[in-house]
Scaffold this motif. Structure first.
Motif, mmCIF file in Angstrom:
data_model
loop_
_atom_site.group_PDB
_atom_site.id
_atom_site.type_symbol
_atom_site.label_atom_id
_atom_site.label_comp_id
_atom_site.label_asym_id
_atom_site.label_seq_id
_atom_site.Cartn_x
_atom_site.Cartn_y
_atom_site.Cartn_z
ATOM 1 N N ALA A 171 -65.913 18.099 -99.136
ATOM 2 C CA ALA A 171 -67.371 18.131 -98.977
ATOM 3 C C ALA A 171 -67.857 16.919 -98.189
ATOM 4 O O ALA A 171 -68.710 17.039 -97.298
ATOM 5 C CB ALA A 171 -68.047 18.185 -100.343
ATOM 6 N N ASN A 172 -67.313 15.754 -98.494
ATOM 7 C CA ASN A 172 -67.700 14.552 -97.757
ATOM 8 C C ASN A 172 -67.275 14.623 -96.295
ATOM 9 O O ASN A 172 -67.942 14.075 -95.415
ATOM 10 C CB ASN A 172 -67.086 13.310 -98.409
ATOM 11 N N LEU A 173 -66.163 15.310 -96.038
ATOM 12 C CA LEU A 173 -65.653 15.399 -94.673
ATOM 13 C C LEU A 173 -66.508 16.307 -93.797
ATOM 14 O O LEU A 173 -66.865 15.938 -92.673
ATOM 15 C CB LEU A 173 -64.205 15.904 -94.689
ATOM 16 N N ILE A 174 -66.848 17.489 -94.297
ATOM 17 C CA ILE A 174 -67.500 18.476 -93.426
ATOM 18 C C ILE A 174 -69.002 18.597 -93.657
ATOM 19 O O ILE A 174 -69.700 19.191 -92.834
ATOM 20 C CB ILE A 174 -66.853 19.872 -93.580
ATOM 21 N N ALA A 175 -69.505 18.052 -94.758
ATOM 22 C CA ALA A 175 -70.936 18.194 -95.065
ATOM 23 C C ALA A 175 -71.535 16.849 -95.445
ATOM 24 O O ALA A 175 -71.877 16.620 -96.609
ATOM 25 C CB ALA A 175 -71.138 19.214 -96.188
ATOM 26 N N PRO A 176 -71.655 15.929 -94.483
ATOM 27 C CA PRO A 176 -72.251 14.622 -94.784
ATOM 28 C C PRO A 176 -73.636 14.778 -95.402
ATOM 29 O O PRO A 176 -74.425 15.620 -94.971
ATOM 30 C CB PRO A 176 -72.340 13.949 -93.406
ATOM 31 N N ARG A 177 -73.917 13.985 -96.403
ATOM 32 C CA ARG A 177 -75.166 14.121 -97.154
ATOM 33 C C ARG A 177 -76.393 14.016 -96.255
ATOM 34 O O ARG A 177 -77.335 14.803 -96.366
ATOM 35 C CB ARG A 177 -75.221 13.052 -98.245
ATOM 36 N N ARG A 236 -67.020 9.303 -96.857
ATOM 37 C CA ARG A 236 -68.466 9.286 -97.114
ATOM 38 C C ARG A 236 -69.125 8.088 -96.434
ATOM 39 O O ARG A 236 -70.179 8.220 -95.795
ATOM 40 C CB ARG A 236 -68.720 9.246 -98.626
ATOM 41 N N GLN A 237 -68.494 6.931 -96.536
ATOM 42 C CA GLN A 237 -69.076 5.736 -95.934
ATOM 43 C C GLN A 237 -68.973 5.762 -94.411
ATOM 44 O O GLN A 237 -69.857 5.260 -93.715
ATOM 45 C CB GLN A 237 -68.385 4.484 -96.487
ATOM 46 N N ALA A 238 -67.897 6.356 -93.902
ATOM 47 C CA ALA A 238 -67.735 6.431 -92.446
ATOM 48 C C ALA A 238 -68.863 7.230 -91.814
ATOM 49 O O ALA A 238 -69.334 6.907 -90.719
ATOM 50 C CB ALA A 238 -66.381 7.054 -92.106
ATOM 51 N N HIS A 239 -69.311 8.275 -92.490
ATOM 52 C CA HIS A 239 -70.403 9.091 -91.957
ATOM 53 C C HIS A 239 -71.717 8.305 -91.891
ATOM 54 O O HIS A 239 -72.610 8.661 -91.122
ATOM 55 C CB HIS A 239 -70.600 10.341 -92.818
ATOM 56 N N THR A 240 -71.842 7.269 -92.690
ATOM 57 C CA THR A 240 -73.070 6.465 -92.664
ATOM 58 C C THR A 240 -73.046 5.425 -91.552
ATOM 59 O O THR A 240 -74.057 4.770 -91.292
ATOM 60 C CB THR A 240 -73.275 5.737 -94.009
#
Length: 210
Positions: free
Chosen positions: A105-111, A57-61
């Motif tokens: 969900a965190n892997l494929i669908a970043p918020r 989750r944090q990596a996507h940010t």
């Protein structure tokens, strides 16, 4: 999911130490988290998966971009995070498969990505959203996609790999299981499940129809 210096002076009582090759070092490496996620101790599996989920989750940010030379998400996928999540979804223990759903969900669908896509305007011809379909899969010397391994599919199309791994059927099964649990327990995992399904549907019309 926060980065920690290997030389950080943190007491053992803080519960951030492990029993790997460097038990005196606080925190966990990704290799150690992968190892703990397959532990025979339930609490260790849950903590490892939850930590990996937070890291993703944090990596996507972009929070790690200043400290890491290469993007983290592709490296995690290359290391087999998707297969680890899928195995964890096969668990019969609620705490494990629920955190596995969150991790996927965190892997494929970043918020943030989903928030932007949800703001798509209504056009004169109706409601349109972009298909998130990668290029056609390169078969190489194989005759069809069915001849490719899961890893070969994953290298080119993560969502197709999820279908190959029967994630859709597994989610349907888990929905049936979660119906028997208190509503307060399943609200978040059900929400994560819908995020997964929405992202899979956005891949292509073929996937959406499934």
């Amino acid at each position: 999911g926060n980065l920690m210096s290997r030389t950080a002076d943190i007491p053992v009582t803080a519960a951030l130490h492990h029993h790997g090759e460097e038990p005196e070092a606080a925190g966990y490496t990704l290799d150690e988290l992968f190892h703990l996620s397959r532990s025979t101790v339930l609490q260790q599996r849950v903590i490892a998966l939850q930590t990996l989920s937070n890291i993703i989750r944090q990596a996507h940010t972009g929070i790690y971009d200043r400290d890491l030379q290469l993007p983290l998400i592709p490296k995690l996928i290359e290391a087999g995070i998707l297969f680890l999540i899928r195995w964890s979804m096969d668990e019969q223990i609620e705490s494990v498969y629920m955190v596995a759903i969150e991790c996927l969900a965190n892997l494929i669908a970043p918020r943030k990505d989903e928030e932007i896509l949800s703001q798509t305007n209504h056009w004169p011809c109706g409601y349109y959203e972009p298909l998130l379909t990668p290029p056609d899969i390169d078969l190489g010397e194989k005759k069809s996609e069915s001849d490719l391994t899961d890893i070969e599919i994953l290298e080119q199309d993560l969502i197709k790999c999820l279908f190959r791994m029967n994630v859709l059927k597994r989610l349907v099964y888990l929905f049936d299981r979660m119906k028997l649990l208190p509503a307060s327990t399943i609200t978040i995992p059900v929400k994560h499940s819908f995020h997964i399904l929405i992202r899979m549907a956005r891949h292509s019309m073929t996937c959406a129809n499934q």
